[in-house]
Design a protein around this motif. Structure first.
Motif, PDB file in Angstrom:
ATOM      1  N   UNK A 129      -3.966  14.027   1.955  1.00 38.65           N
ATOM      2  CA  UNK A 129      -4.764  13.073   1.184  1.00 38.65           C
ATOM      3  C   UNK A 129      -3.998  11.793   0.867  1.00 38.65           C
ATOM      4  N   UNK A 130      -2.677  11.823   0.975  1.00 35.14           N
ATOM      5  CA  UNK A 130      -1.892  10.606   0.771  1.00 35.14           C
ATOM      6  C   UNK A 130      -2.269   9.550   1.808  1.00 35.14           C
ATOM      7  N   UNK A 131      -2.531   9.996   3.032  1.00 34.46           N
ATOM      8  CA  UNK A 131      -2.875   9.069   4.112  1.00 34.46           C
ATOM      9  C   UNK A 131      -4.195   8.370   3.815  1.00 34.46           C
ATOM     10  N   UNK A 132      -5.179   9.116   3.346  1.00 32.85           N
ATOM     11  CA  UNK A 132      -6.470   8.510   3.009  1.00 32.85           C
ATOM     12  C   UNK A 132      -6.327   7.522   1.854  1.00 32.85           C
ATOM     13  N   UNK A 133      -5.491   7.854   0.882  1.00 36.06           N
ATOM     14  CA  UNK A 133      -5.234   6.949  -0.241  1.00 36.06           C
ATOM     15  C   UNK A 133      -4.620   5.649   0.276  1.00 36.06           C
ATOM     16  N   UNK A 134      -3.636   5.783   1.147  1.00 34.73           N
ATOM     17  CA  UNK A 134      -2.970   4.611   1.733  1.00 34.73           C
ATOM     18  C   UNK A 134      -3.969   3.736   2.498  1.00 34.73           C
ATOM     19  N   UNK A 135      -4.780   4.343   3.347  1.00 37.04           N
ATOM     20  CA  UNK A 135      -5.738   3.584   4.161  1.00 37.04           C
ATOM     21  C   UNK A 135      -6.722   2.830   3.277  1.00 37.04           C
ATOM     22  N   UNK A 162       0.829  -1.209   0.000  1.00 37.45           N
ATOM     23  CA  UNK A 162       0.000   0.000   0.000  1.00 37.45           C
ATOM     24  C   UNK A 162       0.862   1.258   0.000  1.00 37.45           C
ATOM     25  N   UNK A 163       1.962   1.211   0.711  1.00 39.39           N
ATOM     26  CA  UNK A 163       2.883   2.349   0.748  1.00 39.39           C
ATOM     27  C   UNK A 163       3.525   2.564  -0.618  1.00 39.39           C
ATOM     28  N   UNK A 211      -4.985  -0.179   1.709  1.00 39.38           N
ATOM     29  CA  UNK A 211      -4.824  -1.295   2.657  1.00 39.38           C
ATOM     30  C   UNK A 211      -6.091  -2.143   2.686  1.00 39.38           C
ATOM     31  N   UNK A 212      -7.240  -1.506   2.810  1.00 36.58           N
ATOM     32  CA  UNK A 212      -8.517  -2.223   2.868  1.00 36.58           C
ATOM     33  C   UNK A 212      -8.759  -2.996   1.576  1.00 36.58           C
ATOM     34  N   UNK A 213      -8.367  -2.419   0.444  1.00 36.28           N
ATOM     35  CA  UNK A 213      -8.603  -3.056  -0.851  1.00 36.28           C
ATOM     36  C   UNK A 213      -7.768  -4.314  -1.048  1.00 36.28           C
ATOM     37  N   UNK A 214      -6.551  -4.339  -0.545  1.00 34.83           N
ATOM     38  CA  UNK A 214      -5.647  -5.436  -0.901  1.00 34.83           C
ATOM     39  C   UNK A 214      -5.362  -6.431   0.217  1.00 34.83           C
TER      40      UNK A 214
END
Length: 259
Positions: free
Chosen positions: A91-97, A36-37, A100-103
Protein backbone atom coordinates in the motif's frame (compact mmCIF):
# COMPACT_ATOMS: atom_id res chain seq x y z
CA UNK A 1 13.36 38.96 -33.83
CA UNK A 2 16.26 39.73 -36.17
CA UNK A 3 19.27 37.96 -37.60
CA UNK A 4 17.40 35.24 -39.51
CA UNK A 5 17.57 34.62 -43.27
CA UNK A 6 14.65 35.72 -45.45
CA UNK A 7 12.11 32.98 -46.17
CA UNK A 8 12.60 31.10 -49.41
CA UNK A 9 10.04 28.35 -48.79
CA UNK A 10 6.29 27.90 -48.60
CA UNK A 11 4.78 28.33 -45.12
CA UNK A 12 4.40 25.26 -42.93
CA UNK A 13 1.98 24.71 -40.07
CA UNK A 14 4.12 23.61 -37.10
CA UNK A 15 2.00 22.12 -34.32
CA UNK A 16 4.38 22.05 -31.37
CA UNK A 17 4.14 20.37 -28.00
CA UNK A 18 5.09 22.32 -24.85
CA UNK A 19 6.57 20.00 -22.22
CA UNK A 20 9.68 18.42 -23.71
CA UNK A 21 10.27 20.38 -26.93
CA UNK A 22 9.96 23.83 -25.32
CA UNK A 23 10.14 23.22 -21.59
CA UNK A 24 12.48 20.95 -19.62
CA UNK A 25 10.33 19.37 -16.90
CA UNK A 26 12.96 16.95 -15.59
CA UNK A 27 13.79 18.96 -12.46
CA UNK A 28 10.11 19.27 -11.54
CA UNK A 29 9.42 15.60 -12.08
CA UNK A 30 12.44 14.64 -10.01
CA UNK A 31 11.47 17.07 -7.24
CA UNK A 32 7.97 15.57 -7.32
CA UNK A 33 9.42 12.07 -6.98
CA UNK A 34 11.66 13.13 -4.11
CA UNK A 35 8.86 14.95 -2.26
CA UNK A 36 6.36 12.12 -2.76
CA UNK A 37 8.90 9.61 -1.48
CA UNK A 38 9.61 11.75 1.58
CA UNK A 39 5.89 12.20 2.27
CA UNK A 40 5.31 8.45 1.97
CA UNK A 41 8.15 7.65 4.36
CA UNK A 42 6.90 10.21 6.88
CA UNK A 43 3.34 8.90 6.74
CA UNK A 44 4.29 5.26 7.21
CA UNK A 45 6.81 5.93 9.94
CA UNK A 46 3.97 7.48 11.92
CA UNK A 47 2.10 4.19 11.61
CA UNK A 48 4.94 2.08 13.00
CA UNK A 49 3.99 -0.17 15.90
CA UNK A 50 5.92 -2.95 17.66
CA UNK A 51 4.29 -5.37 15.20
CA UNK A 52 5.29 -3.36 12.11
CA UNK A 53 9.01 -2.82 12.25
CA UNK A 54 11.03 -0.46 10.14
CA UNK A 55 12.61 -3.45 8.43
CA UNK A 56 9.20 -4.79 7.43
CA UNK A 57 8.31 -1.43 5.92
CA UNK A 58 11.61 -1.25 4.03
CA UNK A 59 12.45 2.13 5.56
CA UNK A 60 14.67 4.09 5.22
CA UNK A 61 14.37 4.23 1.46
CA UNK A 62 16.70 4.09 -1.53
CA UNK A 63 16.43 7.49 -3.20
CA UNK A 64 17.30 7.38 -6.88
CA UNK A 65 19.65 10.00 -8.28
CA UNK A 66 18.20 12.34 -10.88
CA UNK A 67 20.03 10.61 -13.78
CA UNK A 68 18.75 7.21 -12.55
CA UNK A 69 15.22 8.55 -12.17
CA UNK A 70 15.15 10.34 -15.53
CA UNK A 71 16.49 7.32 -17.38
CA UNK A 72 13.62 5.28 -15.94
CA UNK A 73 11.07 7.92 -16.95
CA UNK A 74 12.49 8.15 -20.47
CA UNK A 75 12.12 4.40 -20.81
CA UNK A 76 8.45 4.53 -19.72
CA UNK A 77 9.03 2.91 -16.35
CA UNK A 78 5.81 3.24 -14.36
CA UNK A 79 5.57 5.16 -11.09
CA UNK A 80 4.70 1.84 -9.48
CA UNK A 81 8.02 0.32 -10.57
CA UNK A 82 9.94 3.46 -9.63
CA UNK A 83 8.39 3.31 -6.17
CA UNK A 84 9.32 -0.35 -5.86
CA UNK A 85 12.91 0.33 -6.90
CA UNK A 86 13.01 3.05 -4.23
CA UNK A 87 12.13 0.57 -1.49
CA UNK A 88 8.34 0.94 -1.19
CA UNK A 89 5.97 -2.00 -1.18
CA UNK A 90 2.27 -2.90 -1.03
CA UNK A 91 0.00 0.00 0.00
CA UNK A 92 3.01 2.32 0.30
CA UNK A 93 3.30 2.25 -3.50
CA UNK A 94 -0.31 3.33 -3.98
CA UNK A 95 0.18 6.13 -1.45
CA UNK A 96 3.28 7.30 -3.33
CA UNK A 97 1.54 7.22 -6.73
CA UNK A 98 -1.40 9.23 -5.44
CA UNK A 99 0.94 11.73 -3.85
CA UNK A 100 2.79 12.24 -7.15
CA UNK A 101 -0.47 13.07 -8.93
CA UNK A 102 -1.48 15.46 -6.14
CA UNK A 103 1.69 17.54 -6.09
CA UNK A 104 3.24 17.38 -9.60
CA UNK A 105 1.52 20.62 -10.68
CA UNK A 106 1.73 22.36 -7.34
CA UNK A 107 2.84 26.00 -7.56
CA UNK A 108 5.93 25.46 -5.42
CA UNK A 109 7.17 22.80 -7.87
CA UNK A 110 6.27 24.50 -11.18
CA UNK A 111 9.14 26.94 -10.73
CA UNK A 112 11.54 24.04 -11.44
CA UNK A 113 10.49 24.08 -15.12
CA UNK A 114 12.88 25.83 -17.48
CA UNK A 115 13.04 26.66 -21.17
CA UNK A 116 15.06 24.15 -23.18
CA UNK A 117 18.36 25.38 -24.69
CA UNK A 118 18.00 26.83 -28.18
CA UNK A 119 14.21 27.20 -28.05
CA UNK A 120 14.14 30.98 -28.48
CA UNK A 121 16.34 30.71 -31.57
CA UNK A 122 14.35 27.76 -32.95
CA UNK A 123 10.99 29.49 -32.64
CA UNK A 124 12.38 32.73 -34.02
CA UNK A 125 13.87 30.92 -37.01
CA UNK A 126 10.59 29.22 -37.86
CA UNK A 127 8.64 32.46 -37.45
CA UNK A 128 11.10 34.40 -39.61
CA UNK A 129 10.54 31.91 -42.43
CA UNK A 130 6.81 32.61 -42.36
CA UNK A 131 5.91 29.29 -40.77
CA UNK A 132 2.87 29.24 -38.53
CA UNK A 133 3.58 28.17 -34.93
CA UNK A 134 0.67 26.57 -33.12
CA UNK A 135 1.06 25.23 -29.59
CA UNK A 136 -0.84 22.02 -28.87
CA UNK A 137 -0.26 20.81 -25.33
CA UNK A 138 -1.82 18.62 -22.67
CA UNK A 139 -0.55 21.17 -20.17
CA UNK A 140 -3.02 23.52 -18.52
CA UNK A 141 -3.44 26.27 -21.13
CA UNK A 142 -3.12 29.13 -18.66
CA UNK A 143 0.09 27.65 -17.23
CA UNK A 144 1.58 27.38 -20.72
CA UNK A 145 0.64 30.94 -21.67
CA UNK A 146 2.04 32.31 -18.41
CA UNK A 147 5.42 30.66 -18.99
CA UNK A 148 5.57 31.74 -22.64
CA UNK A 149 4.82 35.32 -21.60
CA UNK A 150 7.44 35.16 -18.88
CA UNK A 151 10.07 34.33 -21.49
CA UNK A 152 8.80 36.66 -24.22
CA UNK A 153 7.66 33.84 -26.50
CA UNK A 154 3.88 34.23 -26.46
CA UNK A 155 3.72 36.50 -29.52
CA UNK A 156 5.44 33.90 -31.71
CA UNK A 157 2.42 31.58 -31.62
CA UNK A 158 -0.59 31.99 -33.87
CA UNK A 159 -2.68 29.71 -31.69
CA UNK A 160 -2.43 28.01 -28.29
CA UNK A 161 -4.42 24.88 -27.53
CA UNK A 162 -4.30 23.28 -24.11
CA UNK A 163 -6.43 21.75 -21.41
CA UNK A 164 -8.08 22.87 -18.19
CA UNK A 165 -6.96 19.61 -16.59
CA UNK A 166 -3.81 19.95 -14.51
CA UNK A 167 -3.26 16.18 -14.58
CA UNK A 168 -3.57 15.63 -18.35
CA UNK A 169 0.07 16.42 -19.14
CA UNK A 170 1.48 14.06 -16.52
CA UNK A 171 -0.87 11.26 -17.56
CA UNK A 172 -0.05 11.89 -21.24
CA UNK A 173 -3.49 11.11 -22.67
CA UNK A 174 -3.07 10.40 -26.40
CA UNK A 175 -6.82 10.64 -27.06
CA UNK A 176 -7.03 14.16 -25.63
CA UNK A 177 -3.93 15.19 -27.60
CA UNK A 178 -5.56 13.93 -30.80
CA UNK A 179 -8.71 15.91 -30.06
CA UNK A 180 -6.72 19.08 -29.43
CA UNK A 181 -4.72 18.59 -32.62
CA UNK A 182 -7.89 18.00 -34.62
CA UNK A 183 -9.37 21.24 -33.27
CA UNK A 184 -6.20 23.19 -34.05
CA UNK A 185 -6.02 21.80 -37.59
CA UNK A 186 -9.66 22.57 -38.22
CA UNK A 187 -9.40 26.15 -36.96
CA UNK A 188 -6.23 26.77 -38.95
CA UNK A 189 -7.76 25.37 -42.13
CA UNK A 190 -5.59 22.32 -42.55
CA UNK A 191 -7.35 20.10 -45.09
CA UNK A 192 -6.48 16.96 -47.07
CA UNK A 193 -5.22 19.31 -49.78
CA UNK A 194 -2.46 20.79 -47.60
CA UNK A 195 -1.65 18.05 -45.10
CA UNK A 196 1.84 17.82 -46.55
CA UNK A 197 2.52 21.37 -45.28
CA UNK A 198 1.80 20.44 -41.64
CA UNK A 199 4.00 18.80 -39.01
CA UNK A 200 3.66 18.02 -35.34
CA UNK A 201 6.73 18.22 -33.09
CA UNK A 202 6.67 16.43 -29.74
CA UNK A 203 8.48 14.07 -27.43
CA UNK A 204 6.01 11.31 -26.50
CA UNK A 205 3.73 8.67 -27.91
CA UNK A 206 0.78 11.06 -27.52
CA UNK A 207 2.31 13.42 -30.11
CA UNK A 208 3.25 10.72 -32.60
CA UNK A 209 -0.10 8.93 -32.30
CA UNK A 210 -2.02 12.20 -32.64
CA UNK A 211 -0.07 13.18 -35.75
CA UNK A 212 -0.54 9.76 -37.28
CA UNK A 213 -4.30 9.82 -36.55
CA UNK A 214 -4.62 13.19 -38.26
CA UNK A 215 -2.45 12.23 -41.23
CA UNK A 216 0.41 14.70 -40.73
CA UNK A 217 4.17 14.18 -40.46
CA UNK A 218 5.74 13.83 -37.03
CA UNK A 219 9.07 14.84 -35.50
CA UNK A 220 9.90 13.19 -32.18
CA UNK A 221 12.53 14.83 -29.99
CA UNK A 222 14.90 13.00 -27.65
CA UNK A 223 15.34 16.03 -25.34
CA UNK A 224 12.06 15.23 -23.57
CA UNK A 225 10.61 12.40 -21.53
CA UNK A 226 11.17 9.55 -23.99
CA UNK A 227 14.47 7.94 -24.93
CA UNK A 228 15.63 7.43 -28.49
CA UNK A 229 14.92 3.70 -28.25
CA UNK A 230 11.34 4.36 -27.13
CA UNK A 231 10.77 6.87 -29.92
CA UNK A 232 12.14 4.49 -32.56
CA UNK A 233 9.43 2.01 -31.60
CA UNK A 234 6.77 4.66 -32.31
CA UNK A 235 8.05 5.11 -35.88
CA UNK A 236 7.66 8.88 -36.23
CA UNK A 237 8.53 10.49 -39.55
CA UNK A 238 11.78 11.82 -38.07
CA UNK A 239 13.67 11.75 -34.79
CA UNK A 240 15.71 14.82 -33.83
CA UNK A 241 17.61 15.79 -30.71
CA UNK A 242 15.85 19.07 -29.92
CA UNK A 243 13.61 21.83 -31.25
CA UNK A 244 16.45 23.79 -32.86
CA UNK A 245 17.47 20.74 -34.84
CA UNK A 246 13.85 20.19 -35.88
CA UNK A 247 13.54 23.84 -36.89
CA UNK A 248 16.55 23.62 -39.18
CA UNK A 249 14.98 20.62 -40.88
CA UNK A 250 11.60 22.30 -41.28
CA UNK A 251 13.04 25.39 -42.98
CA UNK A 252 14.55 23.11 -45.58
CA UNK A 253 12.05 20.26 -45.79
CA UNK A 254 13.19 17.56 -48.15
CA UNK A 255 16.90 18.27 -47.73
CA UNK A 256 19.39 15.64 -46.61
CA UNK A 257 20.56 17.84 -43.73
CA UNK A 258 20.97 15.86 -40.52
CA UNK A 259 21.31 16.94 -36.94
Amino acid sequence: MTGFPRSLSKPINVFCDFDGPIVDVSDRYYSTYHQALTDTATYYRQLLTPRRTQTELQLPLTILTKPQFWQLKQNRTSDRDIASQSGLEHDQIDFFRQRVVEIVNRADLLHHDKIQPGVTWALGLLKSQGHKLILVTLRDRDEAIAMLEQHGLRQLFTGIYGTANRQAAYQNYAEIKTQLLAQAMREHQVTPLNLDRSWIVGDTEADVLAGRAMGISTIALTCGIRSNSQLIQLQPTLIKTDLLCAAHHLVSVGSLQTC
